[in-house]
Scaffold this motif. Structure first.
Motif, PDB file in Angstrom:
ATOM      1  N   VAL A  89       0.843  -1.200   0.000  1.00 28.87           N
ATOM      2  CA  VAL A  89       0.000   0.000   0.000  1.00 28.87           C
ATOM      3  C   VAL A  89       0.879   1.252   0.000  1.00 28.87           C
ATOM      4  O   VAL A  89       0.676   2.170  -0.801  1.00 28.87           O
ATOM      5  CB  VAL A  89      -0.955  -0.007   1.212  1.00 28.87           C
ATOM      6  N   ILE A  90       1.874   1.275   0.850  1.00 26.71           N
ATOM      7  CA  ILE A  90       2.751   2.447   0.973  1.00 26.71           C
ATOM      8  C   ILE A  90       3.543   2.683  -0.313  1.00 26.71           C
ATOM      9  O   ILE A  90       3.559   3.793  -0.854  1.00 26.71           O
ATOM     10  CB  ILE A  90       3.705   2.281   2.178  1.00 26.71           C
ATOM     11  N   PHE A  91       4.193   1.635  -0.833  1.00 22.25           N
ATOM     12  CA  PHE A  91       5.034   1.806  -2.021  1.00 22.25           C
ATOM     13  C   PHE A  91       4.207   2.046  -3.282  1.00 22.25           C
ATOM     14  O   PHE A  91       4.655   2.736  -4.191  1.00 22.25           O
ATOM     15  CB  PHE A  91       5.995   0.631  -2.197  1.00 22.25           C
ATOM     16  N   SER A  92       3.012   1.482  -3.350  1.00 19.82           N
ATOM     17  CA  SER A  92       2.127   1.775  -4.490  1.00 19.82           C
ATOM     18  C   SER A  92       1.754   3.247  -4.488  1.00 19.82           C
ATOM     19  O   SER A  92       1.768   3.914  -5.526  1.00 19.82           O
ATOM     20  CB  SER A  92       0.858   0.922  -4.427  1.00 19.82           C
ATOM     21  N   TRP A  93       1.416   3.750  -3.314  1.00 20.02           N
ATOM     22  CA  TRP A  93       1.051   5.160  -3.183  1.00 20.02           C
ATOM     23  C   TRP A  93       2.235   6.062  -3.540  1.00 20.02           C
ATOM     24  O   TRP A  93       2.087   7.030  -4.297  1.00 20.02           O
ATOM     25  CB  TRP A  93       0.551   5.431  -1.764  1.00 20.02           C
ATOM     26  N   LEU A  94       3.425   5.738  -3.006  1.00 19.82           N
ATOM     27  CA  LEU A  94       4.608   6.560  -3.283  1.00 19.82           C
ATOM     28  C   LEU A  94       4.980   6.561  -4.758  1.00 19.82           C
ATOM     29  O   LEU A  94       5.397   7.587  -5.297  1.00 19.82           O
ATOM     30  CB  LEU A  94       5.801   6.076  -2.449  1.00 19.82           C
ATOM     31  N   SER A  95       4.831   5.411  -5.410  1.00 16.93           N
ATOM     32  CA  SER A  95       5.222   5.330  -6.816  1.00 16.93           C
ATOM     33  C   SER A  95       4.111   5.747  -7.771  1.00 16.93           C
ATOM     34  O   SER A  95       4.332   5.811  -8.978  1.00 16.93           O
ATOM     35  CB  SER A  95       5.688   3.907  -7.150  1.00 16.93           C
TER      36      SER A  95
END
Length: 130
Positions: A93-99
């Protein structure tokens, strides 16, 4: 050396699984795994460099996972690896949002299964190495 080799093998296995899942299901989990464009100064790195960064992180994760591995406690091992996988699930969830990648349930499932494979690969090596 044990952690280095197993961290590399498990990291490559994870990357291959996610790339395969992306190819079969049209998700973007592999790009979420290696994307570091949200880190200042790393916006335009070649994909191979991003993969190498992922493998370095994999070695670090393998070190901590193996260092704190609860030896000799089968119930403790299941809980321990479960907590790691909860962390990996949150990371999607975090890395999808950041990328800026579109999240999907299929992508999430592939991500979780890939990281489950990653932890099982490391667990098997820990059990053999006892």
């Amino acid at each position: 050396m044990f952690i280095l080799v197993n961290g590399l093998i498990a990291g490559l296995g994870l990357a291959a699984f996610l790339a395969l899942g992306d190819g079969l299901f049209g998700t973007d989990t592999f790009s979420v795994l290696i994307d570091v464009s949200y880190v200042p100064g790393m916006e335009n790195l070649p994909s191979i460099v991003e993969l190498l960064i992922h493998l370095l992180i994999s070695i670090g994760v393998a070190f901590f996972l193996m260092y704190f591995y609860p030896r000799g406690q089968s119930r403790g091992v299941a809980s321990y690896l479960g907590y790691w996988n909860l962390g990996f699930a949150a990371a999607y969830v975090i890395f999808s949002w950041l990328s800026g990648t579109v999240m999907s349930w299929t992508g999430f499932l592939i991500w979780v299964l890939g990281h489950l494979l990653y932890t099982v690969m490391l667990m098997i090596q820990m059990e053999k190495h006892r």
